[in-house]
Write a protein that holds these residues in place. Structure first.
Motif, PDB file in Angstrom:
ATOM      1  N   CYS A   1       8.937   5.145   6.345  1.00  0.00           N
ATOM      2  CA  CYS A   1       7.577   4.740   5.955  1.00  0.00           C
ATOM      3  C   CYS A   1       6.665   4.717   7.174  1.00  0.00           C
ATOM      4  N   SER A   2       5.408   5.054   6.943  1.00  0.00           N
ATOM      5  CA  SER A   2       4.443   5.034   8.041  1.00  0.00           C
ATOM      6  C   SER A   2       3.044   4.693   7.554  1.00  0.00           C
ATOM      7  N   LEU A   3       2.276   4.205   8.493  1.00  0.00           N
ATOM      8  CA  LEU A   3       0.851   3.937   8.276  1.00  0.00           C
ATOM      9  C   LEU A   3       0.148   5.077   9.021  1.00  0.00           C
TER      10      LEU A   3
ATOM     11  N   THR B   1       3.331   7.763   4.926  1.00  0.00           N
ATOM     12  CA  THR B   1       4.390   7.994   3.943  1.00  0.00           C
ATOM     13  C   THR B   1       4.924   6.652   3.422  1.00  0.00           C
ATOM     14  N   GLY B   2       5.407   6.658   2.197  1.00  0.00           N
ATOM     15  CA  GLY B   2       6.055   5.472   1.616  1.00  0.00           C
ATOM     16  C   GLY B   2       5.132   4.273   1.490  1.00  0.00           C
ATOM     17  N   THR B   3       5.743   3.093   1.633  1.00  0.00           N
ATOM     18  CA  THR B   3       5.019   1.842   1.385  1.00  0.00           C
ATOM     19  C   THR B   3       4.772   1.066   2.676  1.00  0.00           C
ATOM     20  N   THR B   4       3.556   0.559   2.813  1.00  0.00           N
ATOM     21  CA  THR B   4       3.235  -0.380   3.892  1.00  0.00           C
ATOM     22  C   THR B   4       3.185  -1.759   3.252  1.00  0.00           C
TER      23      THR B   4
ATOM     24  N   PHE C   1       0.851  -1.195   0.000  1.00  0.00           N
ATOM     25  CA  PHE C   1       0.000   0.000   0.000  1.00  0.00           C
ATOM     26  C   PHE C   1       0.885   1.242   0.000  1.00  0.00           C
ATOM     27  N   GLU C   2       0.594   2.165  -0.906  1.00  0.00           N
ATOM     28  CA  GLU C   2       1.326   3.441  -0.940  1.00  0.00           C
ATOM     29  C   GLU C   2       0.576   4.467  -0.102  1.00  0.00           C
ATOM     30  N   LYS C   3       1.303   5.173   0.765  1.00  0.00           N
ATOM     31  CA  LYS C   3       0.719   6.233   1.611  1.00  0.00           C
ATOM     32  C   LYS C   3      -0.567   5.767   2.293  1.00  0.00           C
ATOM     33  N   ARG C   4      -0.494   4.611   2.888  1.00  0.00           N
ATOM     34  CA  ARG C   4      -1.649   3.998   3.563  1.00  0.00           C
ATOM     35  C   ARG C   4      -2.198   4.915   4.658  1.00  0.00           C
ATOM     36  N   ALA C   5      -3.489   5.193   4.614  1.00  0.00           N
ATOM     37  CA  ALA C   5      -4.169   6.061   5.597  1.00  0.00           C
ATOM     38  C   ALA C   5      -3.465   7.418   5.747  1.00  0.00           C
TER      39      ALA C   5
ATOM     40  N   ILE D   1       1.322   4.354  13.045  1.00  0.00           N
ATOM     41  CA  ILE D   1       2.607   3.726  13.368  1.00  0.00           C
ATOM     42  C   ILE D   1       3.582   4.005  12.230  1.00  0.00           C
ATOM     43  N   GLY D   2       4.823   4.293  12.601  1.00  0.00           N
ATOM     44  CA  GLY D   2       5.803   4.601  11.567  1.00  0.00           C
ATOM     45  C   GLY D   2       7.210   4.225  11.985  1.00  0.00           C
TER      46      GLY D   2
END
Ligand code: MN
Length: 149
Positions: free
Chosen positions: A48-50, A18-21, A11-15, A96-97
């Motif tokens: 990266c972060s969610l 930043t970045g990929t989850t 997932f890109e920029k999930r919720a 979370i990141g």
């Protein structure tokens, strides 16, 4: 039964993060007959972060396997370390990141469980029957029957 058919979601920029989850599913959630939304190993590379999101209809348990997490628990910022467990009940929010300055991946086990809708309807039925006259109670019970089946 050994589970070999496993999928990974990216997932890109999930919720709004930043970045990929990266979400490596441990098992297809369908085996739980709709009770589980996800059981997965989540990987966040440095930077990266969610993003911050509210859990509506689900709760989530996070178990930190490795790395350091920048965790936001309903607006309270904290760091989580391997072995820490964070629980986000239904109706609460979190994010979370993995810091951009981190030298290692953040790896987290995530279990997302759906709210039991059936028990909510049963509660509704009890409340209505108590508060209505007998004739209407019967009608109400019939309506609930339709919702359940
Ligand atoms: Mn969540």
């Amino acid at each position: 039964m050994l589970v070999t058919d496993r999928k990974t979601d990216y997932f890109e920029k999930r919720a709004g993060g930043t970045g990929t989850t990266i979400m490596e599913h441990i098992i297809d959630e369908k085996v739980y007959n709709g009770k589980i939304a996800a059981y997965a190993r989540v990987i966040l590379k440095p930077g990266c972060s969610l993003g911050y999101h509210k859990h509506e209809g689900t709760s989530e348990t996070l178990y930190i396997l490795s790395g350091t997490a920048e965790y936001n628990d309903n607006g309270t910022e904290m760091e989580l370390f391997p072995g820490d467990v964070a629980f986000c009940p239904e109706g609460e929010s979190h994010s979370i990141g993995n810091s951009a300055h981190s030298k290692s991946d953040l790896v987290v086990m995530a279990l997302i469980v759906k709210k039991n809708k059936k028990s909510k309807i049963k509660h509704f039925r009890c409340f209505k029957i108590k508060s209505l006259v007998p004739a209407k109670s019967f009608l109400c019970a019939t309506e609930v029957f339709i919702i359940l089946f």
